[in-house]
Design an enzyme around this catalytic site. Sequence first.
Site, PDB file in Angstrom:
ATOM      1  CG  HIS A 234      36.500  -1.048  40.541  1.00 20.91           C
ATOM      2  ND1 HIS A 234      37.553  -1.828  40.954  1.00 20.91           N
ATOM      3  CD2 HIS A 234      35.389  -1.853  40.671  1.00 20.91           C
ATOM      4  CE1 HIS A 234      37.103  -3.023  41.322  1.00 20.91           C
ATOM      5  NE2 HIS A 234      35.790  -3.063  41.143  1.00 20.91           N
TER       6      HIS A 234
ATOM      7  CG  HIS B   7      44.818  -1.000  46.420  1.00 18.52           C
ATOM      8  ND1 HIS B   7      44.096  -1.584  47.430  1.00 18.52           N
ATOM      9  CD2 HIS B   7      44.400  -1.567  45.261  1.00 18.52           C
ATOM     10  CE1 HIS B   7      43.274  -2.476  46.897  1.00 18.52           C
ATOM     11  NE2 HIS B   7      43.435  -2.495  45.587  1.00 18.52           N
TER      12      HIS B   7
ATOM     13  CG  ASP C 155      43.925  -1.066  37.268  1.00 19.32           C
ATOM     14  OD1 ASP C 155      43.570  -2.082  36.653  1.00 19.32           O
ATOM     15  OD2 ASP C 155      43.285  -0.581  38.219  1.00 19.32           O
TER      16      ASP C 155
HETATM   17  N1  COA Z   1      47.688   9.884  42.545  1.00 11.94           N
HETATM   18  C1  COA Z   1      47.853  11.008  43.263  1.00 11.94           C
HETATM   19  N2  COA Z   1      47.460  11.120  44.544  1.00 11.94           N
HETATM   20  C2  COA Z   1      46.893  10.042  45.102  1.00 11.94           C
HETATM   21  C3  COA Z   1      46.702   8.845  44.424  1.00 11.94           C
HETATM   22  C4  COA Z   1      47.124   8.790  43.095  1.00 11.94           C
HETATM   23  N3  COA Z   1      46.967   7.692  42.365  1.00 11.94           N
HETATM   24  N4  COA Z   1      46.121   7.950  45.230  1.00 11.94           N
HETATM   25  C5  COA Z   1      45.944   8.580  46.397  1.00 11.94           C
HETATM   26  N5  COA Z   1      46.401   9.837  46.316  1.00 11.94           N
HETATM   27  C6  COA Z   1      46.382  10.851  47.361  1.00 11.94           C
HETATM   28  C7  COA Z   1      44.960  11.301  47.649  1.00 11.94           C
HETATM   29  O1  COA Z   1      44.571  12.365  46.808  1.00 11.94           O
HETATM   30  C8  COA Z   1      45.060  11.693  49.087  1.00 11.94           C
HETATM   31  O2  COA Z   1      45.662  12.961  49.169  1.00 11.94           O
HETATM   32  P1  COA Z   1      45.049  14.065  50.163  1.00 11.94           P
HETATM   33  O3  COA Z   1      45.206  13.472  51.523  1.00 11.94           O
HETATM   34  O4  COA Z   1      45.877  15.259  49.916  1.00 11.94           O
HETATM   35  O5  COA Z   1      43.607  14.223  49.757  1.00 11.94           O
HETATM   36  C9  COA Z   1      46.055  10.717  49.648  1.00 11.94           C
HETATM   37  O6  COA Z   1      46.840  10.250  48.555  1.00 11.94           O
HETATM   38  C10 COA Z   1      45.405   9.543  50.320  1.00 11.94           C
HETATM   39  O7  COA Z   1      44.635   8.928  49.350  1.00 11.94           O
HETATM   40  P2  COA Z   1      43.240   8.269  49.618  1.00 11.94           P
HETATM   41  O8  COA Z   1      42.228   8.850  48.693  1.00 11.94           O
HETATM   42  O9  COA Z   1      42.968   8.199  51.078  1.00 11.94           O
HETATM   43  O10 COA Z   1      43.526   6.827  49.145  1.00 11.94           O
HETATM   44  P3  COA Z   1      42.436   5.803  49.061  1.00 11.94           P
HETATM   45  O11 COA Z   1      43.052   4.658  49.717  1.00 11.94           O
HETATM   46  O12 COA Z   1      41.129   6.210  49.553  1.00 11.94           O
HETATM   47  O13 COA Z   1      42.245   5.710  47.478  1.00 11.94           O
HETATM   48  C11 COA Z   1      42.345   4.944  45.300  1.00 11.94           C
HETATM   49  C12 COA Z   1      42.549   4.626  46.777  1.00 11.94           C
HETATM   50  C13 COA Z   1      42.561   3.668  44.520  1.00 11.94           C
HETATM   51  C14 COA Z   1      40.896   5.441  45.065  1.00 11.94           C
HETATM   52  C15 COA Z   1      43.326   6.044  44.884  1.00 11.94           C
HETATM   53  O14 COA Z   1      44.628   5.646  45.190  1.00 11.94           O
HETATM   54  C16 COA Z   1      43.194   6.384  43.421  1.00 11.94           C
HETATM   55  O15 COA Z   1      42.291   7.128  43.037  1.00 11.94           O
HETATM   56  N6  COA Z   1      44.122   5.860  42.554  1.00 11.94           N
HETATM   57  C17 COA Z   1      44.065   6.121  41.139  1.00 11.94           C
HETATM   58  C18 COA Z   1      42.993   5.300  40.472  1.00 11.94           C
HETATM   59  C19 COA Z   1      43.381   3.851  40.344  1.00 11.94           C
HETATM   60  O16 COA Z   1      44.474   3.510  39.930  1.00 11.94           O
HETATM   61  N7  COA Z   1      42.422   2.998  40.671  1.00 11.94           N
HETATM   62  C20 COA Z   1      42.602   1.565  40.600  1.00 11.94           C
HETATM   63  C21 COA Z   1      42.584   0.957  41.962  1.00 11.94           C
HETATM   64  S1  COA Z   1      42.989  -0.750  41.921  1.00 11.94           S
END
Ligand code: COA
Length: 388
Positions: free
Chosen positions: A220, A259, A315
Amino acid sequence: METKNIGLRDIEVADTKISDIDGEHGKLIYRGYDILDLTKNSTFEETVYLLLNDKLPTKTELDEFKQRLIDARDMPRQMQSNMRNWKKNADPMVMMQAFVVALSGYYDDKGANDQEINYQSAISLISKTPTIVASWERVRSSKDIVDPDPRLSHAGNFLNMLVGEKPDAETERIFDICLILHADHTFNASTFAAREVASTGAHMYSAVSAAIGALSGPLHGGANYEVMKMLFEIKTADNAADWVKERITNGQKIMGMGHAVYRTYDPRAQVLKELSRKLAKKTGAPWFEITQAVEEATIHEMKKQKGIDIYPNVDLYSASLYYMLKIPPDLNTPIFAISRVAGWTSHVIEEKFAQAAPKTALYRPKAVYVGKYCGPQGCEYQSIDLRK
Ligand code: COA
């Protein structure tokens, strides 16, 4: 039974009039106003008024509101002295969380169920959290605390308290825009935490303290600190492609990318990217260039390895931007918090008092028990001597 709705994704739990996201089209609105419009025309103070009151203020209302914010900036002196007892390497988010809830000890009537008292608590928290963060930065760096300056705007005053130097007009405005962009974002994890605590009837300080805890996690608000660590590790834009490729190949995440709701460019990231570019030109620092290389490499690798389209979130560019504003990287998340407190407090008030929303009840989701089950009598308790 299989657990459903992991992470409560897409589950509608309340009505809100505060903000909305159009994830497909990359739009974020506060009380009906597009944030891109607000970043062009508004100020943080006016945006806070909008979030708390559901309307833009008249000039008189804004002047009065600004004065209320200014009057609430000081934090209790005893609390500032207490900061000197903390270990200087204490996590600033932990510090902030503890000091926010400690503030409640200074107010006898926390008015958990009185709307006007909650409104005043909201103003108090919005004004005092910057003082808490800046005071802690001064104390841990063995510098004198800088008192709030009533002549300065919310953004200008914070930078002045932090650095001990009044920012120039351009820097002040850039930081003001950052505050506007981070002020609210619907039912994200920390806002939900605040509303969940408020739904129990607990007071505003407890709800905001819980929200700060939720924001601190790397998935987050903590991501903006992780982004800066990543940029330090990558060192130059030329290293970005290999670094990103290796991480994605190993199944690791690239912080600042992706996201849960946006399926296109996060509108906040667009604005922050341009501000970061502007500061890089002004300072000559390499951080914008490295961040842009990370963005491009992540988009390329995710498409190539997983067939997934991915975009920067709020971020990614805020990290380099804050660093170029001379803000220590471990304050990135506390700075997110001093802005988001406007959203949290608005949501707490809505949770407690909104008439339009169906009367909210204590949040109580259901879990699927997948633990041990030894039959209707339960498992037999064995004395400790008999256990193997
Ligand atoms: N880097 C690498 N891979 C990523 C990624 C990232 N930043 N964000 C998503 N993915 C990948 C996931 O691992 C997943 O791969 P898989 O299907 O092989 O497991 C795929 O993309 C789909 O991602 P998912 O986890 O469904 O996305 P989400 O919508 O649930 O997750 C976040 C959203 C924010 C949790 C995720 O993008 C993340 O962890 N980002 C990095 C942390 C971050 O910047 N957080 C701030 C948010 S404002």
